[in-house]
Design an enzyme around this catalytic site. Structure first.
Site, mmCIF file in Angstrom:
data_model
loop_
_atom_site.group_PDB
_atom_site.id
_atom_site.type_symbol
_atom_site.label_atom_id
_atom_site.label_comp_id
_atom_site.label_asym_id
_atom_site.label_seq_id
_atom_site.Cartn_x
_atom_site.Cartn_y
_atom_site.Cartn_z
ATOM 1 N N GLU A 33 0.858 -1.195 0.000
ATOM 2 C CA GLU A 33 0.000 0.000 0.000
ATOM 3 C C GLU A 33 0.893 1.243 0.000
ATOM 4 N N LEU A 37 -3.680 2.484 4.615
ATOM 5 C CA LEU A 37 -4.510 1.273 4.608
ATOM 6 C C LEU A 37 -5.979 1.690 4.696
ATOM 7 N N CYS A 41 -12.054 4.109 0.405
ATOM 8 C CA CYS A 41 -13.235 3.942 1.257
ATOM 9 C C CYS A 41 -13.039 4.523 2.657
ATOM 10 N N LYS A 50 -19.656 9.924 5.042
ATOM 11 C CA LYS A 50 -20.822 9.715 5.900
ATOM 12 C C LYS A 50 -20.679 10.496 7.213
ATOM 13 N N GLY A 185 -24.480 12.997 -9.471
ATOM 14 C CA GLY A 185 -24.500 11.560 -9.192
ATOM 15 C C GLY A 185 -24.325 11.365 -7.694
ATOM 16 N N TYR A 186 -23.691 10.256 -7.336
ATOM 17 C CA TYR A 186 -23.522 9.922 -5.916
ATOM 18 C C TYR A 186 -22.829 11.048 -5.149
ATOM 19 N N GLY A 271 -17.537 11.396 -11.915
ATOM 20 C CA GLY A 271 -17.235 9.970 -12.012
ATOM 21 C C GLY A 271 -15.819 9.662 -11.575
ATOM 22 N N ASP A 311 -12.667 -1.419 -7.720
ATOM 23 C CA ASP A 311 -12.857 -0.336 -8.697
ATOM 24 C C ASP A 311 -11.997 -0.494 -9.948
ATOM 25 N N HIS A 443 -42.691 -3.665 15.298
ATOM 26 C CA HIS A 443 -43.452 -2.422 15.249
ATOM 27 C C HIS A 443 -43.028 -1.536 16.411
HETATM 28 P P1 FAD Z 1 -9.476 1.690 -3.191
HETATM 29 O O1 FAD Z 1 -10.279 1.832 -1.965
HETATM 30 O O2 FAD Z 1 -9.407 2.862 -4.107
HETATM 31 O O3 FAD Z 1 -8.020 1.272 -2.715
HETATM 32 C C1 FAD Z 1 -6.970 1.154 -3.618
HETATM 33 C C2 FAD Z 1 -5.684 1.326 -2.854
HETATM 34 O O4 FAD Z 1 -4.628 0.957 -3.702
HETATM 35 C C3 FAD Z 1 -5.415 2.745 -2.421
HETATM 36 O O5 FAD Z 1 -5.189 2.800 -1.039
HETATM 37 C C4 FAD Z 1 -4.142 3.150 -3.198
HETATM 38 O O6 FAD Z 1 -3.281 3.974 -2.460
HETATM 39 C C5 FAD Z 1 -3.529 1.791 -3.444
HETATM 40 N N1 FAD Z 1 -2.664 1.744 -4.636
HETATM 41 C C6 FAD Z 1 -3.016 2.008 -5.919
HETATM 42 N N2 FAD Z 1 -1.977 1.810 -6.745
HETATM 43 C C7 FAD Z 1 -0.937 1.405 -5.964
HETATM 44 C C8 FAD Z 1 0.411 1.044 -6.236
HETATM 45 N N3 FAD Z 1 0.898 1.046 -7.471
HETATM 46 N N4 FAD Z 1 1.185 0.697 -5.198
HETATM 47 C C9 FAD Z 1 0.707 0.665 -3.934
HETATM 48 N N5 FAD Z 1 -0.548 0.992 -3.617
HETATM 49 C C10 FAD Z 1 -1.378 1.355 -4.627
HETATM 50 N N6 FAD Z 1 -18.689 2.963 -1.875
HETATM 51 C C11 FAD Z 1 -19.676 2.387 -1.152
HETATM 52 O O7 FAD Z 1 -19.901 1.182 -1.272
HETATM 53 N N7 FAD Z 1 -20.427 3.130 -0.274
HETATM 54 C C12 FAD Z 1 -20.231 4.445 -0.094
HETATM 55 O O8 FAD Z 1 -20.924 5.072 0.697
HETATM 56 C C13 FAD Z 1 -19.202 5.069 -0.844
HETATM 57 N N8 FAD Z 1 -18.957 6.388 -0.692
HETATM 58 C C14 FAD Z 1 -17.927 6.956 -1.397
HETATM 59 C C15 FAD Z 1 -17.692 8.319 -1.217
HETATM 60 C C16 FAD Z 1 -16.681 8.936 -1.925
HETATM 61 C C17 FAD Z 1 -16.424 10.411 -1.725
HETATM 62 C C18 FAD Z 1 -15.873 8.174 -2.807
HETATM 63 C C19 FAD Z 1 -14.751 8.823 -3.546
HETATM 64 C C20 FAD Z 1 -16.099 6.826 -2.989
HETATM 65 C C21 FAD Z 1 -17.137 6.199 -2.298
HETATM 66 N N9 FAD Z 1 -17.424 4.855 -2.456
HETATM 67 C C22 FAD Z 1 -18.443 4.280 -1.743
HETATM 68 C C23 FAD Z 1 -16.641 4.005 -3.373
HETATM 69 C C24 FAD Z 1 -15.601 3.178 -2.582
HETATM 70 O O9 FAD Z 1 -14.758 4.038 -1.868
HETATM 71 C C25 FAD Z 1 -14.808 2.339 -3.565
HETATM 72 O O10 FAD Z 1 -15.693 1.545 -4.338
HETATM 73 C C26 FAD Z 1 -13.841 1.420 -2.831
HETATM 74 O O11 FAD Z 1 -12.944 2.141 -2.013
HETATM 75 C C27 FAD Z 1 -13.048 0.576 -3.842
HETATM 76 O O12 FAD Z 1 -12.175 -0.252 -3.150
HETATM 77 P P2 FAD Z 1 -10.852 -0.798 -3.854
HETATM 78 O O13 FAD Z 1 -10.242 -1.708 -2.832
HETATM 79 O O14 FAD Z 1 -11.177 -1.336 -5.182
HETATM 80 O O15 FAD Z 1 -9.939 0.473 -4.090
HETATM 81 P P1 NAD Z 2 -21.405 9.234 -10.696
HETATM 82 O O1 NAD Z 2 -21.180 8.397 -11.882
HETATM 83 O O2 NAD Z 2 -22.262 8.711 -9.588
HETATM 84 O O3 NAD Z 2 -22.063 10.613 -11.150
HETATM 85 C C1 NAD Z 2 -21.464 11.454 -12.072
HETATM 86 C C2 NAD Z 2 -22.531 12.418 -12.592
HETATM 87 O O4 NAD Z 2 -21.863 13.422 -13.332
HETATM 88 C C3 NAD Z 2 -23.537 11.751 -13.525
HETATM 89 O O5 NAD Z 2 -24.833 12.127 -13.141
HETATM 90 C C4 NAD Z 2 -23.162 12.309 -14.894
HETATM 91 O O6 NAD Z 2 -24.272 12.428 -15.756
HETATM 92 C C5 NAD Z 2 -22.597 13.665 -14.518
HETATM 93 N N1 NAD Z 2 -21.640 14.233 -15.466
HETATM 94 C C6 NAD Z 2 -20.648 13.581 -16.134
HETATM 95 N N2 NAD Z 2 -19.929 14.468 -16.864
HETATM 96 C C7 NAD Z 2 -20.466 15.699 -16.635
HETATM 97 C C8 NAD Z 2 -20.165 17.013 -17.067
HETATM 98 N N3 NAD Z 2 -19.124 17.249 -17.888
HETATM 99 N N4 NAD Z 2 -20.934 18.032 -16.645
HETATM 100 C C9 NAD Z 2 -21.977 17.807 -15.801
HETATM 101 N N5 NAD Z 2 -22.314 16.585 -15.350
HETATM 102 C C10 NAD Z 2 -21.562 15.546 -15.755
HETATM 103 O O7 NAD Z 2 -19.947 9.640 -10.175
HETATM 104 P P2 NAD Z 2 -19.457 10.293 -8.817
HETATM 105 O O8 NAD Z 2 -20.567 10.992 -8.124
HETATM 106 O O9 NAD Z 2 -18.225 11.049 -9.158
HETATM 107 O O10 NAD Z 2 -19.042 9.021 -7.963
HETATM 108 C C11 NAD Z 2 -18.037 8.128 -8.457
HETATM 109 C C12 NAD Z 2 -18.302 6.738 -7.980
HETATM 110 O O11 NAD Z 2 -17.999 6.640 -6.596
HETATM 111 C C13 NAD Z 2 -19.745 6.298 -8.095
HETATM 112 O O12 NAD Z 2 -20.058 5.802 -9.360
HETATM 113 C C14 NAD Z 2 -19.846 5.245 -7.051
HETATM 114 O O13 NAD Z 2 -19.418 4.040 -7.624
HETATM 115 C C15 NAD Z 2 -18.874 5.699 -5.982
HETATM 116 N N6 NAD Z 2 -19.600 6.328 -4.859
HETATM 117 C C16 NAD Z 2 -20.528 5.588 -4.204
HETATM 118 C C17 NAD Z 2 -21.233 6.162 -3.144
HETATM 119 C C18 NAD Z 2 -22.239 5.334 -2.425
HETATM 120 O O14 NAD Z 2 -22.245 4.128 -2.606
HETATM 121 N N7 NAD Z 2 -23.088 5.935 -1.593
HETATM 122 C C19 NAD Z 2 -20.991 7.483 -2.784
HETATM 123 C C20 NAD Z 2 -20.043 8.202 -3.487
HETATM 124 C C21 NAD Z 2 -19.356 7.616 -4.519
#
Ligand code: FAD
Ligand code: NAD
Length: 464
Positions: A33, A37, A41, A50, A185-186, A271, A311, A443
């Site tokens: 990493e 760690l 997420c 959250k 989006g999200y 995105g 991801d 309930h």
């Molecule tokens: P990551 O969590 O991205 O972990 C990848 C790790 O790999 C990182 O720590 C990085 O430093 C490490 N790494 C990468 N390349 C290298 C390398 N070459 N050498 C060493 N280390 C490396 N998902 C939900 O289910 N619920 C939610 O509520 C939610 N909210 C979110 C809110 C936000 C603002 C964001 C940005 C995302 C959210 N997500 C949510 C999405 C969620 O965070 C990801 O789907 C999840 O973290 C993916 O896990 P991962 O293990 O694939 O990758």
């Molecule tokens: P998203 O895909 O949820 O939403 C992106 C939004 O941006 C879409 O509605 C799209 O139509 C719009 N968009 C794209 N290009 C644009 C532009 N040029 N101008 C205006 N609008 C545009 O992506 P996000 O909100 O960045 O989140 C990324 C990912 O992170 C999510 O897809 C999700 O997998 C994860 N995430 C999950 C949670 C959760 O589970 N509660 C919370 C946050 C993030």
């Protein structure tokens, strides 16, 4: 040269769960990493967002309690010290990431801190971060790629200065007066709503003609109503042209009209992109699926014994999917016969009200050629929802007409994230409407709406 059976690159929810499960199964495992760690997420995603959403919700609630409060509560001039909120949020992150480190240690995973560079499918070099800085070469039998994703930038408006990603939005040193959020989006909606509740003037710019375009329109309606109530300025079917030095964000409507919006900060949330560059992955010439690594139903890439989860392997980019894939890959490497064919991967959008989906919506079921019945139960008829002052929203069930097998659930309302467990379990266990209808639901609880939706689908609704 150190060697191991399983080498995991990335310590996010996918990578750390895979490593713990593999070590539990007796596989010699090393995890690399580069940052912290817990990955996106725990550090800059699910958990900190959250925490901020909760703090914003509490602050907003207090600011709603004026002399006219029907609850008889009065609060005067609530204030928020955002720097302190961030310290509290960081404390939660610290406890969780420390917990991950302890769990990895307890299960016997060898954790290496540094940036991994792939040499070939069985060899990785690590640029070690600590005082012994140098390059460590590790060989392995199995290589698991769990490198996650990164925010997508707008090419004409890169991150920096007033243009921020979710990472900066989760650690504000002070609150801006105004924030434009690009992407409804999200992230745009979760954080846009939180900032609005914190008193920031929020404008939301979305390219599509509605918010949350990935969700069923009926589910997004109560969220849209809440955004309007908060006073969020909505620009749908709108594209962003750029931000000038005076802080004017130029927008273009679908009709071609150009306007300018004076803003202090711009949160770009359009995105996330799988992280596939910068660590020699291209040398493996793996098959791709768009920007993501292509995997089969065992999370195997196009190269034998090179696996990918989370991801980096594309949508849905959700932490619980990454974790489930990670545990599965560990079990396959240990000799188990597993495939990744979940009945559903639930998704929750932590807006206010929250949205939950699991399985198929009525239109997805129809598109899949299924003849289904669907029924919804409104929270307006649920006693618990009334006591929570949150009667907007509903629970909807989708089931096959012939055998009443439940194929999907959707809900929107305050606190419905917690219903995702019941939804997923019923889908995974192959429940029929009669199973839900025949279960005693406590309930008063929001879960009674789950019961009533099933009863309604059977033509036996009691409370509507
Ligand atoms: P990551 O969590 O991205 O972990 C990848 C790790 O790999 C990182 O720590 C990085 O430093 C490490 N790494 C990468 N390349 C290298 C390398 N070459 N050498 C060493 N280390 C490396 N998902 C939900 O289910 N619920 C939610 O509520 C939610 N909210 C979110 C809110 C936000 C603002 C964001 C940005 C995302 C959210 N997500 C949510 C999405 C969620 O965070 C990801 O789907 C999840 O973290 C993916 O896990 P991962 O293990 O694939 O990758
Ligand atoms: P998203 O895909 O949820 O939403 C992106 C939004 O941006 C879409 O509605 C799209 O139509 C719009 N968009 C794209 N290009 C644009 C532009 N040029 N101008 C205006 N609008 C545009 O992506 P996000 O909100 O960045 O989140 C990324 C990912 O992170 C999510 O897809 C999700 O997998 C994860 N995430 C999950 C949670 C959760 O589970 N509660 C919370 C946050 C993030």
């Amino acid at each position: 040269m150190p060697s191991c059976t399983l080498l995991v690159i990335g310590g996010g929810p996918g990578g750390y769960v895979a490593a713990i499960r593999a070590a539990q199964l007796g596989i010699s495992t090393t995890l690399i990493e580069a940052e912290s760690l817990g990955g996106t997420c725990l550090n800059i995603g699910c958990i900190p967002s959250k925490a901020l959403i909760h703090a914003a919700g509490e602050f907003h609630k207090l600011s709603q309690y004026g002399p006219d409060s029907p609850l008889g509560i009065q609060a005067q001039s609530p204030a928020i010290d955002i720097a302190r909120t961030v310290v509290w949020k960081d404390g939660i992150v610290g406890r969780l990431t420390g917990g991950v480190a302890a769990l990895l240690k307890k299960s016997g995973v060898n954790v290496v801190r540094g940036w991994a560079r792939i040499i070939d499918g069985k060899t990785v070099d690590v640029d070690i971060q600590n005082k012994d800085a140098g390059v460590l070469r590790i060989t392995c039998e199995h290589l698991l790629l769990a490198t996650g994703s990164q925010p997508v930038a707008l090419p004409f408006m890169p991150f920096g200065g007033p243009v921020i990603s979710s990472t900066q939005a989760l650690s504000p040193s002070r609150l801006p007066h105004s924030l434009a959020v690009v992407g409804a989006g999200y992230i745009g909606l979760e954080l846009g709503m939180a900032y609005s509740k914190l008193g920031v003037k929020v404008s939301l710019i979305e390219a599509q003609d509605r918010i949350l375009p990935a969700y069923d329109a009926e589910l997004a309606k109560p969220v849209l109503a809440a955004l309007k109530k908060l006073g969020v300025d909505l620009h749908l079917s709108c594209s962003v042209l750029g931000l000038n030095e005076k802080g004017i964000l130029r927008l273009k409507s679908a009709q071609g009209d150009e306007t300018g919006l004076a803003v202090e900060q711009v949160l770009v949330a359009v995105g996330r992109r799988p992280r596939t560059e910068g660590f020699g992955l291209e040398s493996l010439l793996l098959d791709m699926d768009g920007a993501a690594l292509r995997i089969d139903d065992q999370c195997c890439t196009s190269m034998r014994n090179v696996w990918a989860i989370g991801d980096v392997a594309g949508e849905p980019m959700l932490a619980h999917r990454a974790m489930a894939q990670g545990a599965m890959v560990a079990e396959i490497i240990a000799g188990g016969r597993r495939r990744f064919v979940p009945a559903s991967i639930p998704a929750v959008c932590f807006t206010d009200p929250e949205i939950v989906v699991a399985g198929m919506s009525p239109s997805e079921a129809a598109a899949a050629g299924l003849d289904c019945i669907s029924a919804a139960f409104p929270f307006a008829a649920n006693g618990r929802a009334m006591t929570l002052e949150s009667t907007d929203g509903f629970v909807r069930v989708v089931a096959r007409r012939d055998n009443h097998l439940v194929v999907g659930w959707q809900a929107v309302g305050q606190g419905v994230a917690e219903l995702s467990t019941a939804f997923s379990q019923s889908l995974e266990m192959g429940a029929c409407l009669e199973d839900i209808a025949g279960t005693i639901h406590a309930h008063p609880a929001l879960g009674e709406a789950v019961h009533e939706a099933a009863l309604r689908a059977l033509g036996q609704a009691l409370h509507v």
